[in-house]
Design an enzyme around this catalytic site. Structure first.
Site, mmCIF file in Angstrom:
data_model
loop_
_atom_site.group_PDB
_atom_site.id
_atom_site.type_symbol
_atom_site.label_atom_id
_atom_site.label_comp_id
_atom_site.label_asym_id
_atom_site.label_seq_id
_atom_site.Cartn_x
_atom_site.Cartn_y
_atom_site.Cartn_z
ATOM 1 N N PHE A 44 61.162 86.947 22.269
ATOM 2 C CA PHE A 44 60.574 88.091 23.148
ATOM 3 C C PHE A 44 59.748 87.656 24.314
ATOM 4 O O PHE A 44 58.889 86.784 23.937
ATOM 5 C CB PHE A 44 59.914 89.005 22.401
ATOM 6 N N ASP A 45 60.237 88.058 25.387
ATOM 7 C CA ASP A 45 58.859 88.047 26.479
ATOM 8 C C ASP A 45 57.836 89.281 26.127
ATOM 9 O O ASP A 45 57.998 89.859 25.130
ATOM 10 C CB ASP A 45 59.767 88.435 27.800
ATOM 11 N N GLY A 46 56.795 89.217 26.588
ATOM 12 C CA GLY A 46 55.672 89.981 26.126
ATOM 13 C C GLY A 46 55.722 91.149 26.999
ATOM 14 O O GLY A 46 55.887 92.243 26.634
ATOM 15 N N ASP A 85 62.263 90.976 30.628
ATOM 16 C CA ASP A 85 62.430 92.160 31.546
ATOM 17 C C ASP A 85 62.684 91.494 32.963
ATOM 18 O O ASP A 85 63.491 92.418 33.707
ATOM 19 C CB ASP A 85 61.307 93.048 31.463
#
Length: 303
Positions: free
Chosen positions: A162-164, A277
């Site tokens: 995951f990105d944050g 995102d």
């Protein structure tokens, strides 16, 4: 009949994310619905090739809860086909012995209308507009980058990265960076390191994933491994770590890259899916690992 209301992780997936439907989708886009329908019916006994998310879904379906041997994950097919043209997809599901028994065929309507009723913790689709609508209505969703084939590895792990900001967390900090620059972003995050970040669209999915992971606590083998792969670096890393701690959510590995390209780290971690995102990071990552774009936050407002 088995109830849908249990503690399993539920993933809703579109047919184009699960199988390679680029050819037939091209017929729909260039020749219209009538030709597409005729093509699907004519070829309904021809097995579809696996799509980008196929290895992930196959592994999730094989995941069993310890001590009970019950399925830990349910996969639900969500297709914008009608049941007639969707028959080819279910024929392919049977060919690959995938334990997918529930489906929603919406005949052109966006699937987000039904994600709540299906109890979906995650929605994966190749249609970016459907993903946007699902995100707008509070569902963790990602648009899968199609057109690439990935050879699955021979490990028995399920790895998810995951990105944050704007994925696990809100885009609060990203807005500061975009509007005021890097130095103000660092100052803001240092001053607010004890204040948890607001949740992003994937917090509920990460929590649901953690519940499954906790079923394997105390065992030598833990089949799910997660990673945070973020452009943050010190000192802005503290707020991310403390936010996860305040939520009671664990991440197995974390990489604070300070704007470096994420692809080399992802090549090392080898996730079965990576969520980000920002399209620049997604496009680079999608050359090496299955990738889902999460069109949320300030970076996607003008897209």
């Amino acid at each position: 009949m088995e109830s849908t209301r249990d503690n399993r992780l539920v993933v809703a997936i579109s047919s184009r994310a699960l199988f390679d439907l680029d050819e037939s989708n091209g017929i729909f886009e260039t020749q219209g619905l009538r030709k597409y329908t005729a093509y699907q019916i004519e070829h309904e006994n021809e097995t579809l090739c696996p799509g980008v998310a196929f290895p992930l879904i196959k592994r999730l379906l094989a995941l069993r809860l310890p001590h009970t041997d019950e399925s830990a994950v349910e996969i639900i097919l969500v297709s914008k086909n009608d049941p007639n043209t969707g028959l080819r997809v279910f024929n392919s599901i049977e060919h690959y012995n995938l334990n997918i028994t529930r489906a929603a065929f919406t005949n052109g309507r966006s699937p987000y209308h039904y994600l709540g009723a299906l109890g979906a913790d995650l929605f994966l689709s190749a249609n970016s507009e459907d993903v946007r609508l699902a995100l707008d209505h509070g569902y963790a969703s990602a648009a899968i980058y199609t057109g690439l084939a990935f050879v699955d590895d021979n490990t028995d792990e399920i790895r998810i990265a995951f990105d944050g900001d704007a994925v696990i967390f809100s885009d609060e900090a990203e807005r500061v960076y975009q509007e005021k620059g890097l130095e103000e972003f660092k100052r803001h995050e240092t001053e607010n390191c004890e204040i948890p970040l607001p949740p992003g669209p994937f917090k509920p999915f990460l929590e649901a994933l953690n519940k499954v992971q906790k079923a394997y606590e105390g065992l030598d083998h833990k089949p799910i491994r997660t990673a945070l792969v973020t452009a943050r670096n010190a000192p802005a890393h503290k707020r991310a770590v403390k936010t996860l701690r305040s939520w009671g959510v664990g991440i197995d590995e974390a990489f604070f890259l300070g704007g470096w390209d994420k692809a080399p780290i992802l090549e090392g971690f080898r996730p079965h899916i990576f969520f980000d995102d920002q399209q620049t990071y997604c496009q680079n990552a999608a050359r090496f690992v299955p990738t889902g774009h999460v069109p949320s936050g300030i970076k996607n407002m003008a897209l």
